[in-house]
Design an enzyme around this catalytic site. Structure first.
Site, PDB file in Angstrom:
ATOM      1  N   GLY A 163       2.282   1.256  17.328  1.00  0.00           N
ATOM      2  CA  GLY A 163       1.330   2.184  17.920  1.00  0.00           C
ATOM      3  C   GLY A 163       0.089   2.381  17.074  1.00  0.00           C
ATOM      4  O   GLY A 163      -0.217   1.594  16.169  1.00  0.00           O
ATOM      5  N   CYS A 164      -0.602   3.478  17.330  1.00  0.00           N
ATOM      6  CA  CYS A 164      -1.961   3.667  16.819  1.00  0.00           C
ATOM      7  C   CYS A 164      -2.061   3.922  15.320  1.00  0.00           C
ATOM      8  O   CYS A 164      -3.145   3.791  14.753  1.00  0.00           O
ATOM      9  CB  CYS A 164      -2.631   4.810  17.575  1.00  0.00           C
ATOM     10  SG  CYS A 164      -2.910   4.458  19.323  1.00  0.00           S
TER      11      CYS A 164
END
EC number: 2.3.1.74
Length: 389
Positions: A163-164
């Site tokens: 993810g980010c």
């Protein structure tokens, strides 16, 4: 007889890990944010959902994004109608796309980084590849090794579905590899194709609408190594210190789940609040040893998960508006490209610093911070030191 400690000392680099080159790439399909709601509701046969479209239009208007680059074109979506439906089984179609596109886009960025570095690719000793989509075996790291023509014994590390926050994770790992393997040159590639999150709009899945309004596609590549070769390698940023932490009481704040319909995201409304509440502690841990407590005196690279996160961090720390200038510029021009974002911001900052005639790659300042925020809620912190221009 050589001791183990002597062997270990000989294996270690002398100086800190340093960014030696940066390359970026995006799909050719550019989407203007102002007209995207019309396109999105038309292509998903959802134009009758007028109230939902108005809500989505407001999301796009508030996103502070001008444009994004997306692998998905109108032609691709028309050829794969199942991906436009709401939660329809479409994972097979997505997989067929992204297992090809993630390495291809990553190669484009890597070629640029290697060219800027100016050294033969045979000198690359390690490869770190990161992507949120396209889990496959052998993975994108293997495919990139083949596409780039790297040596078959390059040491590979593949990170899927982080993810980010993972733009910080790859730097942390690259730092450890470069500093503990003398002469190592690490190619880092974050390639994000967010097609797997695409689906039609639904009143019952408003979390998904947030992603449709924010996500863009892009890849960034870095060469990282310690002890740059004088007159040959040009350092850009030094990586001085790293950390990763899970924010307390943040379980469920950002979740992603791979389903037959693709990758689904679930966000709590208070994500900006959770980030801003924990940011000061991360900064104190990182900068107290350096005697720095004025966070307007450092340069900033923060994952632009959305404007609300940046706004609350600025407010919490009383940051001057210009501190997030590079971060907001990348958000505006590219959207949220997950792990690749912070690497794009590194590139934006060093280029703008040179264009503006500043003394260092970090907006004329010596010290800076890079933050990654993502599922968990996980916070990655990297202390950076700029280099004289």
């Amino acid at each position: 007889m050589v001791s183990v400690s002597e062997i270990r000392n000989a294996q270690r680099a002398e100086g800190p890990a340093t960014t030696l080159a940066i390359g970026t790439a995006n799909p050719t399909n550019c989407v203007e944010q102002s007209t995207y709601p019309d396109f999105y509701f038309k292509i998903t046969n959802s134009e009758h959902k007028t109230e939902l479209k108005e809500k989505f239009q407001r999301m796009c208007d508030k996103s502070m994004i001008k444009r994004r680059y997306m692998y998905l074109t109108e032609e691709i979506l028309k050829e794969n109608p199942s991906v436009c439906e709401i939660m329809a089984p479409s994972l097979d179609a997505w997989q067929d796309m992204v297992v090809v596109e993630v390495p291809r886009l990553g190669k484009e960025a890597a070629v640029k980084a290697i060219k800027e570095w100016g050294q033969p690719k045979s000198k690359i000793t390690h490869l770190i590849v990161c992507t949120t989509s396209g889990v496959d075996m052998p993975g994108a790291d293997y495919q990139l090794t083949k596409l780039l023509g790297l040596r078959p014994y390059v040491k590979r590390y593949m990170m899927y579905q982080q993810g980010c926050f993972a733009g910080g994770t790859v730097l942390r790992l690259a730092k450890d590899l470069a500093e503990n393997n003398k002469g190592a040159r690490v190619l880092v590639v974050c390639s994000e194709v967010t097609a797997v999150t695409f689906r039609g709009p639904s009143d019952t899945h408003l979390d998904s609408l947030v992603g449709q309004a924010l996500f863009g596609d892009g890849a960034a590549a870095l060469i990282v190594g310690s002890d740059p070769v004088p007159e040959i390698e040009k350092p850009i940023f030094e990586m001085v210190w790293t950390a990763q932490t899970i924010a307390p009481d943040s379980e469920g704040a950002i979740d992603g789940h791979l389903r037959e319909a693709g990758l689904t995201f679930h966000l709590l409304k208070d994500v900006p609040g959770i980030v801003s509440k924990n940011i000061n502690k991360a900064l104190v841990e990182a900068f107290e040893p350096l005697g720095i407590s004025d966070y307007n005196s450092i340069f900033w690279i923060a994952h632009p998960g959305g404007p609300a996160i940046l706004d609350q961090v600025e407010q919490k720390l009383a940051l001057k508006p210009e501190k997030m200038k590079a971060t907001r510029e990348v958000l505006s021009e590219y959207g949220n490209m997950s792990s690749a974002c912070v690497l794009f911001i590194l590139d934006e900052m060093r280029k703008k610093s040179a264009q503006d005639g500043l003394k260092t790659t970090g907006e004329g300042l010596e010290w800076g911070v890079l933050f990654g925020f993502g599922p968990g809620l996980t916070i990655e912190t990297v202390v950076l030191r700029s280099v004289a221009i």
